[in-house]
Write a protein that holds these residues in place. Structure first.
Motif, mmCIF file in Angstrom:
data_model
loop_
_atom_site.group_PDB
_atom_site.id
_atom_site.type_symbol
_atom_site.label_atom_id
_atom_site.label_comp_id
_atom_site.label_asym_id
_atom_site.label_seq_id
_atom_site.Cartn_x
_atom_site.Cartn_y
_atom_site.Cartn_z
ATOM 1 N N VAL A 9 0.853 -1.186 0.000
ATOM 2 C CA VAL A 9 0.000 0.000 0.000
ATOM 3 C C VAL A 9 0.885 1.231 0.000
ATOM 4 C CG1 VAL A 9 -1.865 -1.149 1.195
ATOM 5 C CG2 VAL A 9 -0.106 -0.015 2.529
ATOM 6 N N ALA A 10 0.288 2.387 -0.252
ATOM 7 C CA ALA A 10 1.066 3.628 -0.319
ATOM 8 C C ALA A 10 1.649 3.979 1.035
ATOM 9 C CB ALA A 10 0.174 4.764 -0.811
ATOM 10 N N VAL A 11 2.853 4.523 1.017
ATOM 11 C CA VAL A 11 3.510 4.950 2.253
ATOM 12 C C VAL A 11 2.925 6.278 2.701
ATOM 13 C CG1 VAL A 11 5.690 5.668 3.278
ATOM 14 C CG2 VAL A 11 5.645 3.771 1.656
ATOM 15 N N ALA A 12 2.563 6.365 3.991
ATOM 16 C CA ALA A 12 2.033 7.614 4.546
ATOM 17 C C ALA A 12 3.173 8.376 5.190
ATOM 18 C CB ALA A 12 0.942 7.303 5.563
ATOM 19 N N ASP A 13 3.503 9.556 4.668
ATOM 20 C CA ASP A 13 4.642 10.319 5.155
ATOM 21 C C ASP A 13 4.262 11.386 6.175
ATOM 22 O OD1 ASP A 13 5.914 10.171 1.845
ATOM 23 O OD2 ASP A 13 6.640 9.046 3.556
ATOM 24 N N ALA A 14 2.957 11.663 6.328
ATOM 25 C CA ALA A 14 2.532 12.767 7.195
ATOM 26 C C ALA A 14 2.994 12.610 8.641
ATOM 27 C CB ALA A 14 1.017 12.925 7.127
ATOM 28 N N PRO A 15 2.817 11.447 9.288
ATOM 29 C CA PRO A 15 3.272 11.319 10.688
ATOM 30 C C PRO A 15 4.771 11.529 10.830
ATOM 31 C CG PRO A 15 1.760 9.547 10.116
ATOM 32 C CD PRO A 15 2.122 10.238 8.828
ATOM 33 N N LEU A 57 14.069 11.214 3.628
ATOM 34 C CA LEU A 57 12.922 11.291 4.531
ATOM 35 C C LEU A 57 13.116 12.382 5.572
ATOM 36 C CD1 LEU A 57 12.207 7.483 5.061
ATOM 37 C CD2 LEU A 57 10.733 9.120 3.879
ATOM 38 N N LEU A 58 14.336 12.515 6.098
ATOM 39 C CA LEU A 58 14.602 13.549 7.086
ATOM 40 C C LEU A 58 14.499 14.944 6.487
ATOM 41 C CD1 LEU A 58 17.558 12.052 9.157
ATOM 42 C CD2 LEU A 58 15.159 12.261 9.814
ATOM 43 N N GLU A 59 14.637 15.025 5.186
ATOM 44 C CA GLU A 59 14.466 16.314 4.507
ATOM 45 C C GLU A 59 12.995 16.607 4.224
ATOM 46 O OE1 GLU A 59 16.904 15.745 1.098
ATOM 47 O OE2 GLU A 59 18.776 16.274 2.142
ATOM 48 N N ALA A 63 10.095 9.045 0.048
ATOM 49 C CA ALA A 63 11.131 8.162 -0.484
ATOM 50 C C ALA A 63 10.870 6.763 0.048
ATOM 51 C CB ALA A 63 12.519 8.637 -0.049
ATOM 52 N N GLY A 64 11.616 5.811 -0.464
ATOM 53 C CA GLY A 64 11.521 4.452 0.046
ATOM 54 C C GLY A 64 11.063 3.474 -1.010
ATOM 55 N N GLU A 65 11.222 2.212 -0.701
ATOM 56 C CA GLU A 65 10.885 1.130 -1.610
ATOM 57 C C GLU A 65 9.446 0.680 -1.360
ATOM 58 O OE1 GLU A 65 10.312 -1.108 -4.222
ATOM 59 O OE2 GLU A 65 12.447 -0.601 -4.294
ATOM 60 N N PRO A 66 8.525 0.890 -2.317
ATOM 61 C CA PRO A 66 7.121 0.529 -2.083
ATOM 62 C C PRO A 66 6.837 -0.958 -2.202
ATOM 63 C CG PRO A 66 7.383 1.441 -4.283
ATOM 64 C CD PRO A 66 8.718 1.584 -3.590
ATOM 65 N N ASP A 67 7.685 -1.685 -2.933
ATOM 66 C CA ASP A 67 7.444 -3.117 -3.108
ATOM 67 C C ASP A 67 7.924 -3.874 -1.888
ATOM 68 O OD1 ASP A 67 6.835 -5.497 -4.947
ATOM 69 O OD2 ASP A 67 8.896 -5.895 -4.287
#
Length: 218
Positions: A9-15, A57-59, A63-67
């Motif tokens: 599923v899609a990565v949630a970056d908000a938190p 991510l810290l910026e 980012a990241g690998e979705p699979d």
């Protein structure tokens, strides 16, 4: 499905972004550069997230690998490179298989990406390498957020402020507060409160305390 993970599923970056913002503000108040609080290599090894992804991510950028299987292989490779034997050598496929309670053929197929791992496989490998549950499977942002929180907590604990015991024993409420918790410890606890409303209450209380112990002006 029963023979592997469900579809990614899609990565949630908000938190993660919210946490990064709070930590950056806290670091600034403590006079620390962000790279002093977050060591990219340590975060990568603790979370399994590659250092370039950690940096992105810290910026605050996605980012990241979705699979999921690709992420599993990425994390397993990092484990094999960073969690080595006392002699500095990597664990062999046979040693991983024995420690995880599976056949050498199973371990080899997982390591080489020829077989899709089940949750049971992941749990067994995580126990063998002594890492937390979800290390091999969590989304990059989720894994990093967990590690980031722990790192900040460790940082706050090690950097506890020291106050002369005589001042605290003399009844100075501010001295007692600093001796028991430290400035960074207070900031860390406040950062974990669930809302800005709660954090505002802490700020209001500290302002009142500081005002009550401020030396009288001559």
């Amino acid at each position: 499905m029963t023979d592997g993970f469900p579809a990614p599923v899609a990565v949630a970056d908000a938190p993660l972004a919210a946490t990064i913002t709070r930590v950056a503000e806290l670091a600034g108040k403590m006079g620390r550069e962000l790279n002093q609080v977050f060591d990219l290599r340590r975060l990568s090894e603790a979370s399994g997230v590659p250092t370039d992804v950690v940096k992105t991510l810290l910026e605050g950028r996605p980012a990241g690998e979705p699979d999921l299987q690709a992420r599993f292989l990425q994390r397993l490779d990092l484990l094999r490179r960073t969690r080595v034997k006392a002699n500095g050598r990597r664990y062999t496929q046979q040693e991983i298989a024995d420690g995880a309670g599976m056949s050498r053929q199973q371990a080899g197929a997982l390591i080489n990406g020829d077989r899709r791992p089940t949750m049971e496989h992941c749990d067994a490998i995580q126990r063998f390498f002594g890492v937390h549950a979800g290390f091999l499977t969590a989304h990059d942002a989720d894994a990093l957020q967990r590690t980031e929180q722990q790192l900040l907590q460790d940082y706050a604990g090690r950097a506890r402020e020291t106050v002369p015991a005589s001042a605290a024993s003399a009844g100075d409420p501010l001295a007692r507060l600093l001796q028991n918790h430290g400035v960074r410890g207070i900031a860390w606890r406040a950062a974990q409160l669930p809302s800005d409303k709660h954090r505002d209450k802490v700020t209001e209380w500290l302002d009142m305390l500081l005002e009550s112990v401020k030396p009288n002006e001559s």
